[in-house]
Design a protein around this motif. Structure first.
Motif, mmCIF file in Angstrom:
data_model
loop_
_atom_site.group_PDB
_atom_site.id
_atom_site.type_symbol
_atom_site.label_atom_id
_atom_site.label_comp_id
_atom_site.label_asym_id
_atom_site.label_seq_id
_atom_site.Cartn_x
_atom_site.Cartn_y
_atom_site.Cartn_z
ATOM 1 N N CYS A 14 0.817 -1.221 0.000
ATOM 2 C CA CYS A 14 0.000 0.000 0.000
ATOM 3 C C CYS A 14 0.847 1.265 0.000
ATOM 4 O O CYS A 14 0.415 2.302 -0.504
ATOM 5 C CB CYS A 14 -0.943 0.004 1.200
ATOM 6 S SG CYS A 14 -2.305 -1.145 1.003
ATOM 7 N N GLN A 15 2.043 1.195 0.555
ATOM 8 C CA GLN A 15 2.911 2.366 0.584
ATOM 9 C C GLN A 15 3.388 2.746 -0.812
ATOM 10 O O GLN A 15 3.838 3.861 -1.036
ATOM 11 C CB GLN A 15 4.114 2.102 1.485
ATOM 12 C CG GLN A 15 3.750 1.989 2.950
ATOM 13 C CD GLN A 15 4.926 1.530 3.803
ATOM 14 O OE1 GLN A 15 5.978 1.163 3.290
ATOM 15 N NE2 GLN A 15 4.736 1.548 5.109
ATOM 16 N N ARG A 16 3.299 1.811 -1.756
ATOM 17 C CA ARG A 16 3.799 2.059 -3.112
ATOM 18 C C ARG A 16 2.696 1.920 -4.160
ATOM 19 O O ARG A 16 2.960 1.519 -5.287
ATOM 20 C CB ARG A 16 4.929 1.070 -3.429
ATOM 21 C CG ARG A 16 6.062 0.977 -2.429
ATOM 22 C CD ARG A 16 7.117 2.064 -2.532
ATOM 23 N NE ARG A 16 7.733 2.204 -3.807
ATOM 24 C CZ ARG A 16 8.901 1.681 -4.158
ATOM 25 N NH1 ARG A 16 9.580 0.935 -3.320
ATOM 26 N NH2 ARG A 16 9.400 1.922 -5.355
ATOM 27 N N ASP A 24 2.862 2.891 -7.910
ATOM 28 C CA ASP A 24 3.564 2.059 -8.885
ATOM 29 C C ASP A 24 2.608 1.258 -9.766
ATOM 30 O O ASP A 24 2.972 0.839 -10.861
ATOM 31 C CB ASP A 24 4.522 1.091 -8.182
ATOM 32 C CG ASP A 24 5.645 1.813 -7.467
ATOM 33 O OD1 ASP A 24 5.788 3.037 -7.655
ATOM 34 O OD2 ASP A 24 6.382 1.151 -6.708
ATOM 35 N N LEU A 25 1.371 1.043 -9.297
ATOM 36 C CA LEU A 25 0.405 0.271 -10.084
ATOM 37 C C LEU A 25 0.011 0.976 -11.376
ATOM 38 O O LEU A 25 -0.387 0.325 -12.337
ATOM 39 C CB LEU A 25 -0.855 -0.012 -9.258
ATOM 40 C CG LEU A 25 -0.745 -1.137 -8.248
ATOM 41 C CD1 LEU A 25 -2.030 -1.239 -7.435
ATOM 42 C CD2 LEU A 25 -0.445 -2.461 -8.920
ATOM 43 N N LYS A 26 0.126 2.283 -11.410
ATOM 44 C CA LYS A 26 -0.227 3.025 -12.618
ATOM 45 C C LYS A 26 0.647 2.622 -13.798
ATOM 46 O O LYS A 26 0.247 2.755 -14.946
ATOM 47 C CB LYS A 26 -0.104 4.529 -12.371
ATOM 48 C CG LYS A 26 -1.129 5.072 -11.403
ATOM 49 C CD LYS A 26 -0.910 6.559 -11.173
ATOM 50 C CE LYS A 26 -1.884 7.080 -10.131
ATOM 51 N NZ LYS A 26 -1.635 8.490 -9.810
ATOM 52 N N THR A 78 4.835 -3.670 -4.780
ATOM 53 C CA THR A 78 3.451 -3.474 -5.175
ATOM 54 C C THR A 78 3.059 -4.380 -6.332
ATOM 55 O O THR A 78 2.039 -5.058 -6.276
ATOM 56 C CB THR A 78 3.201 -2.009 -5.549
ATOM 57 O OG1 THR A 78 3.550 -1.201 -4.428
ATOM 58 C CG2 THR A 78 1.756 -1.774 -5.918
ATOM 59 N N LEU A 79 3.837 -4.403 -7.389
ATOM 60 C CA LEU A 79 3.468 -5.197 -8.555
ATOM 61 C C LEU A 79 3.480 -6.697 -8.274
ATOM 62 O O LEU A 79 2.523 -7.376 -8.630
ATOM 63 C CB LEU A 79 4.357 -4.840 -9.748
ATOM 64 C CG LEU A 79 4.196 -3.399 -10.253
ATOM 65 C CD1 LEU A 79 5.117 -3.146 -11.433
ATOM 66 C CD2 LEU A 79 2.765 -3.098 -10.605
ATOM 67 N N PRO A 80 4.515 -7.256 -7.644
ATOM 68 C CA PRO A 80 4.458 -8.691 -7.353
ATOM 69 C C PRO A 80 3.296 -9.062 -6.430
ATOM 70 O O PRO A 80 2.645 -10.090 -6.638
ATOM 71 C CB PRO A 80 5.796 -8.991 -6.676
ATOM 72 C CG PRO A 80 6.695 -7.890 -7.069
ATOM 73 C CD PRO A 80 5.831 -6.699 -7.309
#
Length: 153
Positions: A34-36, A39-41, A111-113
């Motif tokens: 959640c802190q990152r 990065d999902l964008k 975040t992505l993994p």
């Protein structure tokens, strides 16, 4: 014979402690992701597609390998064996990979993994994947039945 002995409680202290520690670990991994969230964008459609297509490829591979092994043994596996092995093959390692990645590559975003393994692949496997894998296993075992070896042969 295995039966219920496979899941018998060996050490109640460790068994009871495991669930609490696992919950804390997953909570911490979720907070880290959640802190990152920004990065999902950057992920996009290919990221989502790989999180949904790859499990099917790996699950199919797992079902075929399990069935080949069943043939090699000359013993048919129960139907439940196939989707269980398929999910293990299809699943991004929900717990191990993000933890190991964080240790091996501390500057990488988790975040992505985590989004791929827990948000996409896990959700897919639980809701859609398992029924699909059962149907694939039924089709494969029906099309290519295992011939049992004679006892004592």
């Amino acid at each position: 014979m295995q039966g219920p002995n496979v899941t018998a409680v060996d050490d109640p202290f460790l068994v009871n402690l495991f669930q609490g520690v696992l919950c804390l670990f997953l909570l911490e991994m979720g907070m880290t992701a959640c802190q990152r969230l920004r990065d999902l964008k950057t992920a996009g459609v290919p990221f989502i597609a790989s999180g949904l297509i790859a499990p099917n490829i790996f699950a199919l591979f797992g079902i075929v390998v399990a069935h080949l092994y069943s043939h090699a043994l000359g013993e048919p596996f129960t139907l439940g064996t196939y989707p269980l092995f398929a999910v293990l093959c299809a699943a991004a390692s929900y717990i191990a990979v993000p933890a190991i990645q964080r240790l091996a590559i501390p500057e990488a975003s988790l975040t992505l993994p985590l989004a791929a393994s827990l948000g996409l692949t896990f959700s897919y496997n639980v809701t859609i994947g398992i029924p699909v894998y059962i149907e694939i296993a039924k089709a494969i075992t029906k099309a290519w039945p295992v011939v049992q070896h004679a006892a004592g042969a």
